[in-house]
Motif scaffolding. Structure first.
Motif, PDB file in Angstrom:
ATOM      1  N   ARG A 263      -4.741   0.986   1.034  1.00 55.97           N
ATOM      2  CA  ARG A 263      -4.593   0.803   2.242  1.00 55.97           C
ATOM      3  C   ARG A 263      -5.904  -0.805   2.779  1.00 55.97           C
ATOM      4  O   ARG A 263      -5.600  -1.123   2.997  1.00 55.97           O
ATOM      5  CB  ARG A 263      -4.747   1.583   3.180  1.00 55.97           C
ATOM      6  N   ALA A 264      -6.674   0.017   2.212  1.00 57.09           N
ATOM      7  CA  ALA A 264      -8.212  -0.953   1.619  1.00 57.09           C
ATOM      8  C   ALA A 264      -8.258  -2.459   0.934  1.00 57.09           C
ATOM      9  O   ALA A 264      -9.106  -2.839   0.716  1.00 57.09           O
ATOM     10  CB  ALA A 264      -9.819  -0.266   1.504  1.00 57.09           C
ATOM     11  N   GLY A 265      -7.062  -1.942  -0.153  1.00 60.24           N
ATOM     12  CA  GLY A 265      -6.372  -4.081  -0.942  1.00 60.24           C
ATOM     13  C   GLY A 265      -7.547  -3.351  -2.063  1.00 60.24           C
ATOM     14  O   GLY A 265      -6.953  -4.806  -2.800  1.00 60.24           O
ATOM     15  N   ARG A 266      -7.731  -2.126  -2.307  1.00 56.30           N
ATOM     16  CA  ARG A 266      -8.298  -2.064  -4.042  1.00 56.30           C
ATOM     17  C   ARG A 266      -6.717  -2.241  -4.529  1.00 56.30           C
ATOM     18  O   ARG A 266      -6.235  -1.693  -4.109  1.00 56.30           O
ATOM     19  CB  ARG A 266      -9.054  -0.777  -4.052  1.00 56.30           C
TER      20      ARG A 266
ATOM     21  N   PRO B 180       0.748  -1.398   0.130  1.00 56.93           N
ATOM     22  CA  PRO B 180       0.186   0.287  -0.394  1.00 56.93           C
ATOM     23  C   PRO B 180       0.549   1.194   0.398  1.00 56.93           C
ATOM     24  O   PRO B 180       1.849   1.464   0.619  1.00 56.93           O
ATOM     25  CB  PRO B 180      -0.724  -0.234   1.229  1.00 56.93           C
ATOM     26  N   GLY B 181       0.184   2.428  -0.810  1.00 57.00           N
ATOM     27  CA  GLY B 181       1.400   3.612  -0.813  1.00 57.00           C
ATOM     28  C   GLY B 181       2.269   3.493  -1.996  1.00 57.00           C
ATOM     29  O   GLY B 181       3.171   4.452  -2.198  1.00 57.00           O
ATOM     30  N   ARG B 182       2.703   2.114  -2.523  1.00 54.61           N
ATOM     31  CA  ARG B 182       4.252   2.203  -3.474  1.00 54.61           C
ATOM     32  C   ARG B 182       3.334   1.322  -4.362  1.00 54.61           C
ATOM     33  O   ARG B 182       2.808   0.696  -5.005  1.00 54.61           O
ATOM     34  CB  ARG B 182       5.021   1.249  -2.723  1.00 54.61           C
ATOM     35  N   GLY B 183       4.064   2.557  -5.775  1.00 60.61           N
ATOM     36  CA  GLY B 183       3.603   1.153  -6.766  1.00 60.61           C
ATOM     37  C   GLY B 183       5.060   0.392  -7.855  1.00 60.61           C
ATOM     38  O   GLY B 183       6.307   0.713  -6.905  1.00 60.61           O
ATOM     39  N   VAL B 184       3.845  -0.436  -8.524  1.00 58.60           N
ATOM     40  CA  VAL B 184       5.466  -1.482  -9.274  1.00 58.60           C
ATOM     41  C   VAL B 184       5.326  -1.096 -10.847  1.00 58.60           C
ATOM     42  O   VAL B 184       3.852  -0.814 -11.076  1.00 58.60           O
ATOM     43  CB  VAL B 184       4.837  -2.809  -8.936  1.00 58.60           C
TER      44      VAL B 184
END
Length: 116
Positions: A51-54, A31-35
């Motif tokens: 953070r909610a998993g979406r 959460p909060g990081r991109g790939v």
């Protein structure tokens, strides 16, 4: 039900031309990081999990600077809408629609994404 990513073997998949294409393991998305993911046609997608998993997937190329850097951007919300801010000039892009929140004439591609 919430699944702990470290205990699953779920893959993040993007829908490309009607088929689902696996791009990475769900556990790689923090959460909060991109790939960034390289697609079969040479484009790149930036993948995010909140953070909610979406899950969200957008074009990784910043249309203002031209560099493939959106996966390195900061995520947040504006009026309840999730966005990523480009690390170059800080323009914000809605993660659901691709619309630039700072310039209505600009939009980036979004991808249908799922964990399976």
């Amino acid at each position: 039900m919430t699944l702990a990513p470290e205990t699953t073997d779920l893959k993040v998949q993007l829908q490309l031309d009607g088929d689902w294409f696996p791009v990475c393991e769900l556990a790689r998305l923090l959460p909060g990081r991109g790939v960034a993911a390289l697609l079969p046609d040479g484009r790149q997608a930036a993948l995010f999990r909140d953070r909610a998993g979406r899950l969200y997937a957008v074009d990784n190329r910043d249309p203002f600077g031209g560099a493939a850097v959106l996966s390195r951007g900061l995520t947040g919300t504006h009026q309840g809408r999730p966005f990523v801010a480009s690390p170059l000039l800080k323009q914000r892009f809605d993660l659901e629609t691709g619309q630039c929140l700072d310039d209505e004439s600009v939009r980036i591609a979004t991808y249908e994404v799922r964990a399976a």
